[in-house]
Design a protein around this motif. Structure first.
Motif, PDB file in Angstrom:
ATOM      1  N   UNK A 390       0.785  -1.109  -0.145  1.00 36.39           N
ATOM      2  CA  UNK A 390       0.085   0.031   0.078  1.00 36.39           C
ATOM      3  C   UNK A 390       0.713   1.127  -0.155  1.00 36.39           C
ATOM      4  N   UNK A 391       1.228   1.862  -1.143  1.00 33.80           N
ATOM      5  CA  UNK A 391       1.896   3.067  -1.343  1.00 33.80           C
ATOM      6  C   UNK A 391       1.219   4.385  -0.884  1.00 33.80           C
ATOM      7  N   UNK A 392      -0.201   4.051  -0.757  1.00 32.97           N
ATOM      8  CA  UNK A 392      -1.118   5.338  -0.556  1.00 32.97           C
ATOM      9  C   UNK A 392      -0.557   5.649   0.988  1.00 32.97           C
ATOM     10  N   UNK A 393      -0.837   4.618   1.770  1.00 28.91           N
ATOM     11  CA  UNK A 393      -0.712   5.147   3.265  1.00 28.91           C
ATOM     12  C   UNK A 393       0.968   5.529   3.278  1.00 28.91           C
ATOM     13  N   UNK A 394       1.874   4.942   2.871  1.00 28.74           N
ATOM     14  CA  UNK A 394       3.269   5.376   2.935  1.00 28.74           C
ATOM     15  C   UNK A 394       3.409   6.752   2.495  1.00 28.74           C
ATOM     16  N   UNK A 395       2.798   7.171   1.329  1.00 26.91           N
ATOM     17  CA  UNK A 395       3.003   8.459   0.877  1.00 26.91           C
ATOM     18  C   UNK A 395       2.021   9.674   1.715  1.00 26.91           C
ATOM     19  N   UNK A 396       0.917   9.045   2.080  1.00 28.83           N
ATOM     20  CA  UNK A 396       0.045  10.006   2.896  1.00 28.83           C
ATOM     21  C   UNK A 396       0.860  10.318   4.264  1.00 28.83           C
ATOM     22  N   UNK A 399       5.055  11.047   3.216  1.00 31.92           N
ATOM     23  CA  UNK A 399       5.224  11.794   1.914  1.00 31.92           C
ATOM     24  C   UNK A 399       6.054  11.109   0.785  1.00 31.92           C
ATOM     25  N   UNK A 400       6.078  11.700  -0.337  1.00 24.69           N
ATOM     26  CA  UNK A 400       6.653  10.852  -1.583  1.00 24.69           C
ATOM     27  C   UNK A 400       8.030  11.631  -1.902  1.00 24.69           C
ATOM     28  N   UNK A 401       8.401  12.562  -1.337  1.00 25.97           N
ATOM     29  CA  UNK A 401       9.627  13.229  -1.354  1.00 25.97           C
ATOM     30  C   UNK A 401      10.040  14.048  -0.290  1.00 25.97           C
ATOM     31  N   UNK A 402      11.153  13.725   0.406  1.00 24.10           N
ATOM     32  CA  UNK A 402      11.580  14.491   1.671  1.00 24.10           C
ATOM     33  C   UNK A 402      11.900  15.739   1.619  1.00 24.10           C
ATOM     34  N   UNK A 403      12.059  16.366   0.428  1.00 25.05           N
ATOM     35  CA  UNK A 403      12.238  17.719  -0.013  1.00 25.05           C
ATOM     36  C   UNK A 403      10.993  18.276  -0.308  1.00 25.05           C
ATOM     37  N   UNK A 413       0.885  17.968   3.422  1.00 23.64           N
ATOM     38  CA  UNK A 413      -0.316  17.500   2.555  1.00 23.64           C
ATOM     39  C   UNK A 413       0.353  16.665   1.341  1.00 23.64           C
ATOM     40  N   UNK A 414       0.900  15.553   1.289  1.00 29.20           N
ATOM     41  CA  UNK A 414       1.233  14.937   0.165  1.00 29.20           C
ATOM     42  C   UNK A 414       0.406  15.338  -0.958  1.00 29.20           C
ATOM     43  N   UNK A 415       0.992  15.518  -2.142  1.00 30.71           N
ATOM     44  CA  UNK A 415       0.113  16.033  -3.192  1.00 30.71           C
ATOM     45  C   UNK A 415      -1.362  15.314  -3.643  1.00 30.71           C
ATOM     46  N   UNK A 416      -1.310  13.965  -3.336  1.00 29.00           N
ATOM     47  CA  UNK A 416      -2.464  13.291  -3.573  1.00 29.00           C
ATOM     48  C   UNK A 416      -3.308  12.916  -2.446  1.00 29.00           C
ATOM     49  N   UNK A 451      12.953  -1.876   1.089  1.00 31.11           N
ATOM     50  CA  UNK A 451      14.327  -2.031   1.039  1.00 31.11           C
ATOM     51  C   UNK A 451      14.658  -0.903   0.187  1.00 31.11           C
ATOM     52  N   UNK A 452      13.819  -0.452  -0.686  1.00 29.82           N
ATOM     53  CA  UNK A 452      14.238   0.458  -1.690  1.00 29.82           C
ATOM     54  C   UNK A 452      13.633   1.882  -1.008  1.00 29.82           C
ATOM     55  N   UNK A 453      14.128   3.158  -1.811  1.00 26.65           N
ATOM     56  CA  UNK A 453      13.945   4.324  -1.135  1.00 26.65           C
ATOM     57  C   UNK A 453      14.782   4.610  -0.027  1.00 26.65           C
ATOM     58  N   UNK A 454      14.667   5.826   0.553  1.00 25.50           N
ATOM     59  CA  UNK A 454      15.493   6.400   1.917  1.00 25.50           C
ATOM     60  C   UNK A 454      14.484   5.450   3.012  1.00 25.50           C
ATOM     61  N   UNK A 455      15.398   5.194   3.939  1.00 27.49           N
ATOM     62  CA  UNK A 455      14.841   4.549   5.052  1.00 27.49           C
ATOM     63  C   UNK A 455      13.864   5.682   5.777  1.00 27.49           C
ATOM     64  N   UNK A 456      12.995   5.429   6.552  1.00 24.12           N
ATOM     65  CA  UNK A 456      12.158   6.225   7.122  1.00 24.12           C
ATOM     66  C   UNK A 456      13.006   7.185   7.902  1.00 24.12           C
ATOM     67  N   UNK A 457      13.933   6.839   8.569  1.00 31.25           N
ATOM     68  CA  UNK A 457      14.611   7.462   9.481  1.00 31.25           C
ATOM     69  C   UNK A 457      15.294   8.473   8.796  1.00 31.25           C
ATOM     70  N   UNK A 458      16.055   8.294   7.456  1.00 33.18           N
ATOM     71  CA  UNK A 458      16.557   9.184   6.631  1.00 33.18           C
ATOM     72  C   UNK A 458      15.467  10.121   5.919  1.00 33.18           C
ATOM     73  N   UNK A 459      14.592   9.627   5.991  1.00 38.63           N
ATOM     74  CA  UNK A 459      13.637  10.529   5.087  1.00 38.63           C
ATOM     75  C   UNK A 459      13.029  11.639   6.029  1.00 38.63           C
TER      76      UNK A 459
END
Length: 669
Positions: A390-396, A399-403, A413-416, A451-459
């Protein structure tokens, strides 16, 4: 459950007995196929046998004698059609149950003839609940769990090292944390070496993208039926070394599964069938490239996978290989579930057959799709009874980009994402509501880090300090230790994840906000010292779990342990009906307050939860005159009562709380 090898699931391959061995291979267009037998892997020249084509493109040969322990491969004469690949090299059997390879991008694989296995499974059975929402999954790389010295193991980075009884890492870490499922990154034999960096190979490959020349994560599968041998005690990651000279990997992986099952931990395996290894002598490429791979109208390989090729899963024998592989891993290795990489690239007829055949073996088998690949269709998978990431809850939430595109945990508010979407994520991200993707919360694999993308800590670190994204880290410990603001966001994110309906997944090290800082490895990597968002190629301390770092963020680690215990103990936090979850009105859209009625799920408690995503303002929660047990505060989480409160409760900025109250007549479940 069967406790001995069930070769009935394999149509092709080799089938040894004490008096002979049958070889069967699908190679429909070739005018000639020879079997070559060797006593040892290192032999240059073996004994060749002409095979007979018996119709339907199948070549067969029975060789007399007990051939157990010998090596074999095929010499393929291709047709004159330019779409076919030709090589003078030996081609291993794609149905190999064990292969020996050289640590080289071409692998030079040879298949090993092995006898029926006599592994003692004892009373081992599948360990998976009837309701998959009871699972809390820990996604990890098997080697990374014990490769770092802090693991304390005598056999670091191996199957046997993972189950050592007296160490910090491996299975003991899973037990300490309290998770009840582990999802391993690929364990099927894969192409672990890529072409050397900036040196043109004889095949014309010029690697400009990977200075490490490795594929550590394993998403380049070479053999669907054989275990990765690099994690056996005699495995090696040194270039040019032999890997898999013994068959220890087969037995040792079974020991891992058996030990996990004994601990009550479900075993899920990440599998890759949408493409195959691209740089080695992959057997499917040389048996019949036009048959096994998708092409455009000009005969060029398609690559919606982004890896150089797309496996033609709709071809009958390709489909057969995939389905038989799944059944084999269930029957032979007692695997409880599978996560399918880029599952949207696998045709639906194949997906249906996987589902049907796997459920014959275990009706509760867990099948998880990564719902991407030439499109995006989590709803389609849910419609067919599959779970999906579920990428929707992840992004919500994060976020989808830390910057540029942060989410709720940052007070953004993540754009979606909308307020209605956040509420729907908590209900299970259901199709009838905003951002909905699933027909049932049973199909939603909720996660914030993989496994892919920044870790939550780094995000979180970058989200609060954007220039850190490109900064060299000189003091890893100071960098890893969270400050107060980072810690609050990390805990709020975790709390949102654990109070949401569905299957919960965390990634290795998320529980202490691990940072993937690129380790010095003696290669030409200009990003060494920076945080990594795609560490697939690093077989080094960038990926290895350093358990000493837990003490840097001990509070977060204990918070995760408490949330895991709470979720396992609270049925209403796992499988409440959508109508049992009621949100209150709000004056601040970043303040989510809701109740969960526990009766329908069999939970003796009702719950009151408040999540304050506002990073600046605290909120007031009115418990009125009722007394509620707090089980999660902004700093501590537990399955047991922390304190009992009534009246007005302050919810600090970027934090959350969970209260519960036993219903009259409610009995502990």
């Amino acid at each position: 459950m069967p406790n001995t090898m069930q070769t009935k699931t394999m149509t092709y391959g080799c089938f040894p007995t004490s008096v002979s061995c049958l070889f069967r291979i699908f190679c429909p267009a070739s005018p000639k196929v020879e079997l070559e037998l060797f006593d040892h892997y290192e032999e240059i020249k073996g004994k060749r046998f002409d095979m007979q084509k018996n119709g339907d493109g199948v070549w067969e040969l029975t060789v007399p004698g007990d051939l157990t322990g010998k090596y074999y491969g095929y010499r393929i004469t291709p047709p004159s059609d330019p779409g076919f690949l030709s090589t003078p090299d030996l081609i291993a059997d794609p149905w190999s149950r064990h292969v020996t390879t050289t640590n080289h991008y071409r692998q030079f694989a040879r298949s090993r003839i092995i006898a029926d296995d006599q592994f003692d499974w004892g009373d081992d059975r599948f360990v998976i609940p009837e309701d998959c929402r009871d699972l809390i999954i820990y996604e990890t790389h098997l080697k990374d769990m014990t490769a770092h010295p802090s693991s304390g193991g005598r056999h670091p980075g191996t199957y046997v090292g993972f189950i050592e009884s007296d160490i910090t890492g491996g299975i003991n870490h899973l037990k300490r944390l309290g998770v009840n499922a582990v999802e391993f990154l690929p364990l099927q034999k894969f192409g672990g070496f890529e072409p050397p960096f900036k040196i043109k190979t004889p095949e014309g490959i010029f690697n400009t993208w990977n200075p490490y020349g490795r594929n550590h994560w394993g998403y380049m599968t070479s053999f669907f039926f054989a275990p990765e041998t690099m994690y056996a005690p005699d495995g090696s990651n040194q270039p040019g070394a032999l890997t898999g000279k013994s068959t220890q990997a087969l037995t040792n992986l079974k020991k891992v599964v058996k030990a996990l099952h004994k601990a009550g931990i479900t075993v899920i395996m990440d599998v890759v069938y949408n493409h195959v290894s691209h740089y080695d002598m992959n057997p499917f490429m040389y048996l019949d490239k036009p048959y096994f791979f998708r092409h455009d109208e000009h005969g060029n390989l398609l690559s919606a996978s982004g890896t150089g090729n797309d496996f033609r899963t709709e071809a009958p024998v390709a489909r057969q290989a995939i389905v038989e592989s799944i059944c084999y891993w269930m029957e032979e290795y007692h695997i409880d579930g599978f996560r399918f990489d880029l599952a949207n690239l696998i045709d639906w007829d194949t997906m249906h057959l996987i589902h049907h055949e796997a459920q014959k073996i275990n009706p509760d088998v867990l099948l998880i799709a990564e719902p991407w690949g030439g499109g995006y269709d989590p709803t389609g998978f849910s419609e067919h009874g599959w779970a999906a990431w579920n990428d929707q809850i992840r992004n919500g939430v994060k976020g989808s980009d830390p910057v540029d595109d942060k989410g709720f945990a940052f007070g953004a508010w993540q754009h979606e994402t909308s307020r209605e979407a956040l509420e729907n994520f908590i209900r299970g991200t259901l199709v009838a509501s905003a951002n909905g993707r699933f027909y049932s919360s049973e199909h939603s694999v909720n996660y914030l880090e993989a496994h892919d993308g920044y870790t939550l800590g780094d995000f979180i670190r970058i989200g609060l300090d954007a220039p850190l994204k490109n900064r060299k880290i000189t003091d890893k410990a100071s960098h890893t230790r969270l400050n107060e603001q980072e810690s609050r966001i990390a805990k709020l994110s975790a709390l949102f994840l654990f109070v949401s309906q569905g299957i919960t997944m965390i990634h290795a090290g998320q529980e202490w906000a691990r940072s993937k800082v690129i380790a010095e490895a003696g290669v030409d990597d200009p990003h060494t010292g920076q945080m990594d968002h795609n560490s697939y190629e690093k077989d080094n301390e960038t990926n290895y779990l350093n358990y000493e770092e837990i003490d840097l963020n001990r509070g977060l680690f204990e918070y995760y342990r408490g949330l895991i215990a709470l979720k396992k103990n609270a049925r209403a936090l796992r499988k409440a009906r959508p109508e049992d979850i009621v949100f209150t009105g709000y004056s601040d859209a970043l303040h989510l307050t809701f109740t969960i009625q526990g009766e329908a799920s069999g939970d003796p408690y009702d719950y009151l939860i408040s999540l304050n995503g506002n990073p600046h303002n605290s909120q007031i929660l009115d418990l009125q005159s009722d007394f509620w047990e707090m089980v999660a505060s902004p700093r501590v989480a537990s399955s047991k009562k922390l304190v009992e409160l009534s009246g007005l409760v302050k919810i600090p900025a970027a934090s959350g709380v969970v209260f519960r109250k036993k219903r009259q007549g409610g009995q502990p479940g």
